[in-house]
Write an enzyme that holds these catalytic residues in place. Structure first.
Site, PDB file in Angstrom:
ATOM      1  N   CYS A   1       0.807  -1.223   0.000  1.00  0.00           N
ATOM      2  CA  CYS A   1       0.000   0.000   0.000  1.00  0.00           C
ATOM      3  C   CYS A   1       0.841   1.275   0.000  1.00  0.00           C
ATOM      4  CB  CYS A   1      -0.942   0.004   1.197  1.00  0.00           C
ATOM      5  SG  CYS A   1      -2.165  -1.334   1.153  1.00  0.00           S
TER       6      CYS A   1
ATOM      7  N   HIS B   1      -3.717   7.135   1.322  1.00  0.00           N
ATOM      8  CA  HIS B   1      -3.948   5.825   0.721  1.00  0.00           C
ATOM      9  C   HIS B   1      -5.361   5.386   1.060  1.00  0.00           C
ATOM     10  CE1 HIS B   1      -4.001   1.612  -0.045  1.00  0.00           C
ATOM     11  NE2 HIS B   1      -3.956   1.291   1.236  1.00  0.00           N
TER      12      HIS B   1
ATOM     13  N   ASN C   1      -9.893  -0.545  -2.224  1.00  0.00           N
ATOM     14  CA  ASN C   1      -8.473  -0.367  -1.956  1.00  0.00           C
ATOM     15  C   ASN C   1      -7.681  -0.925  -3.138  1.00  0.00           C
ATOM     16  OD1 ASN C   1      -5.821  -0.536  -1.091  1.00  0.00           O
ATOM     17  ND2 ASN C   1      -6.297  -1.381   0.916  1.00  0.00           N
TER      18      ASN C   1
END
Length: 348
Positions: A114, A275, A305
């Site tokens: 991530c 993020h 995501n």
């Protein structure tokens, strides 16, 4: 020494939209259950055969390169962040270099999940500052849907992730106070197993509280078995509470670090691009920093995501919507598996 600036930016998401209700065909879940825990309403899934991590990256890169007023032939370094490469090896960087007809330039692949795009930006920034390269393509791209376990046992993970790609071109600038002001990178492997995909990896078991039984103890290796595929042990694992607790501490911390480095405070931020891990995390960070809704950009509701792609996709969307203007102070921040986290402060 030069400063580095984002000269062009682009993103690509697949056309296939999967809503929360669509996922109820595969698992015991609901739109309400998913939205309450993540804020996600829908996500995009790549075509099973027609799209790959590299092909999506190419589409995003074409846009970024055009907006940077350059060409693929003028790119002199590629940095590619992903946790879902087309091949176990070689990495996607060389595949993109090949398919886009670039020169025999260097291609670096980054595996920081991530926070991969933030790490990639930081590496590119150093190359630009030293004058080694003048046109660096930085990409975050993920095709995660192919590796998701869509059984009810894995719903807390599989409902979260989506596919897509984002890219930027970094170039040098001599405008004082413009471009990337600083980047900040961190890691702590103490809780690495809280968010991980343990296989493949023959040594994974020794780190776990309840290691799997190796089919052949003498060889000490791990063979993929039918039972492992059936019980979901080859899929990603996440301790959601542990990740949340760590993220809501490290996100504000690393953002504060960037601000302090540049003698700024949180209210100086014009746009925070976190993020897109979980809307609840973003909202908690926003509250902690005392930021207004118009100072934080979230699009996890639409895309889920997208891991290494989430920051550049969100950054590009915010810019396209006119929410980032010349002279704005933009902060990028990410936290993810490893654990790794980082931030980048940019004067647009």
């Amino acid at each position: 020494m030069f400063q580095s600036k984002i000269a062009g930016i682009g993103y690509y998401v697949p056309k296939n939209v999967y809503t929360n209700n669509d996922l109820t065909r595969f698992m015991d879940t609901s739109d309400e259950w998913i939205q309450e825990r993540t804020g996600i309403k829908e996500r995009r899934y790549a075509d099973r055969l027609g799209e790959t991590t590299t092909t999506m990256a190419i589409e995003a890169s074409k846009i970024a390169i055009e907006r940077a007023n350059t060409t693929a032939e003028e790119i002199d370094f590629v940095i590619f962040a992903t946790l879902s490469p087309d091949y176990y090896f070689p990495g996607c960087g060389v595949l993109l270099q090949r398919e886009m007809g670039m020169k025999e330039i260097g291609a670096l692949d980054i595996r920081n999940q991530c926070s991969g795009f933030i790490y990639a930006i930081s590496v590119a920034d150093q190359f630009i500052k030293t004058g080694m390269y003048k046109n660096i393509l930085v990409v975050g791209s993920e095709k995660q849907s192919f590796a998701m376990d869509f059984a009810t046992r894995s719903r807390s993970v599989s409902v979260i992730f989506g596919d897509g790609a984002g890219a930027v071109v970094l170039q040098p600038t001599q405008d004082a106070g413009k471009g990337i002001l600083s980047t900040h990178l961190h890691s702590d492997g103490a809780d690495a197993e809280k968010l991980a995909m343990y296989y493949p990896g023959a040594s994974a078991g020794k780190w776990l509280d309840n290691p799997p039984q190796w089919p052949d103890q003498e060889l000490g290796g791990l063979y993929m078995t039918k039972e492992m595929l059936e019980d979901g042990s080859t899929s990603a694992y996440m301790d959601g509470q542990a990740v949340f607790k760590k993220a809501v501490v490290k996100f504000p911390e690393v953002i504060g670090e960037a601000l302090a480095k540049n003698n700024l405070v949180s209210t100086d931020i014009d746009m925070l691009i976190p993020h897109q891990a979980n809307l609840r995390i973003s909202q908690y960070v926003q509250k902690t920093l005392g930021l207004r809704d118009d100072q934080v950009f979230n699009n996890i509701q639409k895309y889920g995501n997208t891991t290494a792609a989430s920051v550049p996709i969100a950054l590009c969307e915010a810019w396209e919507e006119g929410k980032i203007k010349e002279g704005d102070l933009v902060c990028l921040a990410a936290f993810g598996a490893g654990f790794t986290w980082g931030s980048a402060l940019i004067r647009w």
